[in-house]
Structure formats: C-alpha cells, structure tokens
Design an enzyme around this catalytic site. Structure first.
Site, PDB file in Angstrom:
ATOM      1  N   GLU A  50       7.990  19.212 -23.969  1.00  0.00           N
ATOM      2  CA  GLU A  50       7.368  19.441 -22.664  1.00  0.00           C
ATOM      3  C   GLU A  50       7.876  20.734 -22.028  1.00  0.00           C
ATOM      4  O   GLU A  50       7.149  21.401 -21.288  1.00  0.00           O
ATOM      5  CB  GLU A  50       7.625  18.252 -21.731  1.00  0.00           C
ATOM      6  N   LYS A 104       5.783  23.359 -12.753  1.00  0.00           N
ATOM      7  CA  LYS A 104       4.969  22.190 -12.431  1.00  0.00           C
ATOM      8  C   LYS A 104       4.801  22.046 -10.923  1.00  0.00           C
ATOM      9  O   LYS A 104       3.701  21.727 -10.440  1.00  0.00           O
ATOM     10  CB  LYS A 104       5.586  20.919 -13.021  1.00  0.00           C
ATOM     11  N   ARG A 143      -4.368  21.712 -12.286  1.00  0.00           N
ATOM     12  CA  ARG A 143      -3.329  20.793 -12.750  1.00  0.00           C
ATOM     13  C   ARG A 143      -3.628  20.256 -14.146  1.00  0.00           C
ATOM     14  O   ARG A 143      -2.712  19.861 -14.877  1.00  0.00           O
ATOM     15  CB  ARG A 143      -3.167  19.643 -11.762  1.00  0.00           C
ATOM     16  N   HIS A 196      -2.083  11.919 -26.788  1.00  0.00           N
ATOM     17  CA  HIS A 196      -2.336  10.557 -26.331  1.00  0.00           C
ATOM     18  C   HIS A 196      -3.159   9.778 -27.354  1.00  0.00           C
ATOM     19  O   HIS A 196      -2.945   8.568 -27.539  1.00  0.00           O
ATOM     20  CB  HIS A 196      -3.074  10.580 -24.991  1.00  0.00           C
ATOM     21  N   HIS A 226      -2.005  17.175 -24.724  1.00  0.00           N
ATOM     22  CA  HIS A 226      -1.967  15.748 -24.416  1.00  0.00           C
ATOM     23  C   HIS A 226      -3.216  14.986 -24.864  1.00  0.00           C
ATOM     24  O   HIS A 226      -3.136  13.787 -25.125  1.00  0.00           O
ATOM     25  CB  HIS A 226      -1.740  15.536 -22.913  1.00  0.00           C
ATOM     26  N   HIS A 234       6.318  10.185 -27.153  1.00  0.00           N
ATOM     27  CA  HIS A 234       5.399  11.015 -26.381  1.00  0.00           C
ATOM     28  C   HIS A 234       5.627  12.503 -26.625  1.00  0.00           C
ATOM     29  O   HIS A 234       4.674  13.263 -26.864  1.00  0.00           O
ATOM     30  CB  HIS A 234       5.537  10.699 -24.889  1.00  0.00           C
ATOM     31  N   GLU A 249      -5.355  16.752  -9.420  1.00  0.00           N
ATOM     32  CA  GLU A 249      -5.903  17.179 -10.707  1.00  0.00           C
ATOM     33  C   GLU A 249      -7.418  17.358 -10.675  1.00  0.00           C
ATOM     34  O   GLU A 249      -8.158  16.825 -11.492  1.00  0.00           O
ATOM     35  CB  GLU A 249      -5.508  16.200 -11.836  1.00  0.00           C
ATOM     36  N   ARG A 289       0.811  -1.225   0.000  1.00  0.00           N
ATOM     37  CA  ARG A 289       0.000   0.000   0.000  1.00  0.00           C
ATOM     38  C   ARG A 289       0.841   1.271   0.000  1.00  0.00           C
ATOM     39  O   ARG A 289       0.361   2.345   0.370  1.00  0.00           O
ATOM     40  CB  ARG A 289      -0.989   0.011   1.164  1.00  0.00           C
ATOM     41  N   LYS A 321       2.326  11.454 -10.411  1.00  0.00           N
ATOM     42  CA  LYS A 321       1.435  10.646 -11.244  1.00  0.00           C
ATOM     43  C   LYS A 321       2.175   9.382 -11.669  1.00  0.00           C
ATOM     44  O   LYS A 321       3.288   9.454 -12.198  1.00  0.00           O
ATOM     45  CB  LYS A 321       1.022  11.413 -12.502  1.00  0.00           C
ATOM     46  N   ASN A 324      -1.789  19.297 -19.112  1.00  0.00           N
ATOM     47  CA  ASN A 324      -2.087  18.386 -20.214  1.00  0.00           C
ATOM     48  C   ASN A 324      -2.279  19.116 -21.541  1.00  0.00           C
ATOM     49  O   ASN A 324      -2.843  18.538 -22.479  1.00  0.00           O
ATOM     50  CB  ASN A 324      -3.345  17.569 -19.887  1.00  0.00           C
TER      51      ASN A 324
END
Length: 363
Positions: free
Chosen positions: A189, A231, A245, A256, A252, A269, A241, A125, A147, A249
């Site tokens: 980026e 960031k 936040r 994606h 993205h 990417h 998010e 966990r 993330k 993206n």
C-alpha cells in the site's frame, strides 16, 4: 535516519489528526484527548489484545481515572469481518450501555479498524471512533479516510459506511511484533501512493527498501507519514469517493477479486493489491496508455520488497471477472479500473473492455 514523531492533519467537514511515532500507545494524555464522555469500548482481536489491550487501558485510566474501559475481542483475520461479528460488537455496546458520548477504540489491523469503525458508525447513528492501527497496512491505508465495512461471501467491503475517525494514533513500535509477511503486505500500500501520484516517492522507496524491510523506525515513520499525507489530501478533496478518491483503489479491483475468489484464505490484502497493481499496469499497456518499462520498474520494486507480482495459479479468469462486475467501482457503463499513463500518473477509466481484462488475466 533519526526517528521522530509526525502529525498529519486531515481536513474536511470532520477534521482530525494522524499521530505517528514510537510509544504512542502508552501516551495516556494523547489517547484521552479524543474522549467526549467517560465510556470507552476497546475492540481488538485475539492476536493483538493480549499484546496491547492492557497497556492502552492502563494509559487511558492513568490520564483519566474516571474512564470506564470495556473490551470486546474478536477472532483474528479477514474471515472475521462479517455481519455476524459486527452484530457481536453492537451487542457488546448495548450490554455496556454505551451512550452517544462514548468512544470506540479500534485496536488492531485493517479488519478490526473496518469492522469496529462500522459498528461506531451505526451505534446510535454514530459515536466517536479512534483508530489504533497495529499493522503497517492499516497505518497507511484503512485507518485513514473513514471508510468502514464488512465483507459478504459475494464480495469484499460491500456493506459499510463513511465514518471519519476522531483521531488516528499509529505507534510504530508495535511493528516490531508484526510478522514479516504482514510488514511486506503494508509496503504494497505504501508503494501504491508512489505509483498513483508521486514518482519522487517511488524513488525514495527504491532508495530505502532495505531500511524498510529491516524495520528501521525512522524509515517506517517517514514512509507512513508520506503515505498518510497523500491519502489525507485526496480524502479532504473527495471524502465520499465521487471522483479523485477512486485513485486510491489502484490495484484493488484485481486484488479484491483475487481475495474473494480465494475465500479470503489465500493471498492477504496487501499481497493481492501488489499483484493487482502489476495487472493494472499490464492492462494500461494493453490499452496503449503506458510503457512496459514502467510496469517492469513497479514489478521490480514489489519483488524487492518480497511481494508477489503474478496471479496465483488455478484462478479462473471468468470467475474473477464475475467478481469485478460486483466491484463497488463498476457502473452501468461497465467495468471501471484505475489505470495509469505511467508511474505517478494514475486515472480512472470507465467502460474498459472485458476482452482486454481477460487477456491480462490469462497471460
């Protein structure tokens, strides 16, 4: 520019520091500072491990002779970011009898950072994870913010967790072994941070584009530090998010969809994000939000940095739209996109008409 080290503090419920500078993978005291126990799992890939794994292990053990360093090496590339390889890492943690005070070191690019970070989030966990990014893209984006995820055939990063690292240690010297294509992917980026919220940073990137492409240590360290600071500030305000936040993206949703449709074997990417940012700017134009001159300026900078700016041939607009409907930012009211009102002024826009998106994809 004279090279110097940088530190960027990330605030929040689980604060940590991003360390940026040349030679940090050999700084055993820094590497060992994050350890709470004496068990380490070093996760890397078959490209990066032969270059740096021995150095990291030696530096750690020189600083802490009692440390036990175990290793697990994965295949390289986005295609390895799967549930099957996630299971491999958790099995390796089990075989090594890693306890709750163990630390996982993620040595590699964004794929390793995401996958190994997810394993750390899930093992017992949650155990500590130290990110050791070895690509520019990972240094400015995926290693920061907590993330973690793996991909499914249906889409990118659909299974994951938020798990802030204990530290991020970005050794800019490793970028000298980075293929030129991967350096350019990371610069996409970097450009994103200027495009979404800092027009002055975009000016700086215009002025230092040649130095960045030449892998000037000082220019790279400055670009990484400024990107991470942007960031870090956003992540501290919105760790899960729920709002701001999502601006990170920018490009993205389109990017994606391109990666997924190409089976993670076409544009990488950063390249997909570069194309996606231009498409997002064009969508903003179509919706009457931003001037065409800002799109042109963004496109020109990306091209100058050697990045693609147009949708690859042979991709079907309707299939790309189908991927976007499964995007994590999509909600019940339809597609959400990060658009802009011009350079440095990005925002989230919900309920974007699919007809407008389709128009941009078919230009």
């Amino acid at each position: 520019m004279t090279a110097r080290s940088h530190e960027v503090a990330v605030a929040g419920d689980a604060p940590y520091t991003i360390h940026i500078g040349a030679g940090l993978l050999d700084d055993g005291a820094l590497l060992a500072r994050s350890l709470r126990g004496r068990d380490v799992m070093l996760v890397s890939d078959c490209n990066v491990a032969p270059l740096y794994a021995d150095r990291v292990a030696a530096a750690l053990q020189a600083a802490r002779p009692d440390v036990q360093v175990h290793r697990h090496v994965l295949p390289a590339g986005e295609a390895a970011k799967t549930l099957a390889h996630f299971a491999e890492v958790t099995t390796a943690l089990a075989d090594a009898r890693m306890r709750r005070d163990a630390t996982l070191f993620a040595l590699g690019g964004g794929v390793i950072g995401d996958l190994a970070g997810f394993a750390a989030a899930c093992w017992m966990r949650g155990i500590d994870c130290v990110q050791l990014p070895t690509t520019l893209l990972a240094m400015v984006d995926s290693s920061v913010g907590g993330k973690t995820a793996v991909d499914l055939p249906q889409g990118k990063n659909l299974v994951g967790a938020f798990h802030p690292p204990r530290a991020v240690i970005a050794d800019t010297a490793v970028l000298r072994t980075l293929p030129a294509r991967e350096l350019r992917a990371g610069l996409a980026e970097v450009v994103k941070y200027g495009a979404l919220g800092d027009a002055d940073f975009l000016d700086w990137l215009d002025d230092h584009a040649d130095a960045l492409l030449a892998m000037d240590d000082a220019a790279l360290a400055e670009a990484i530090a400024r990107s991470c600071a942007h960031k870090a500030a956003i992540v501290a305000r919105d760790p899960f998010e729920h709002g701001e936040r999502a601006l990170l993206n920018l490009g993205h949703t389109f990017g994606h969809a391109i990666e997924t449709e190409q089976g993670y074997g076409g544009l990488n990417h950063g390249e997909a994000v570069a194309v996606g940012m231009v498409l997002a700017a064009q969508l903003s134009e179509t919706l009457g939000l931003a001037p065409a001159t800002d799109t042109a300026r963004l496109r020109d900078l990306l091209q100058r940095l050697g990045l693609p700016v147009a949708l690859p041939g042979g991709l079907d607009a309707d299939r790309l739209l189908a991927h976007m409907r499964l995007d994590k930012k999509a909600q019940a009211d339809g597609l959400r996109f990060i658009v802009w009102d011009g350079i440095g002024r990005a925002r989230v826009l919900a309920g974007v008409p699919e007809a407008a998106v389709r128009d941009v994809l078919r230009r």
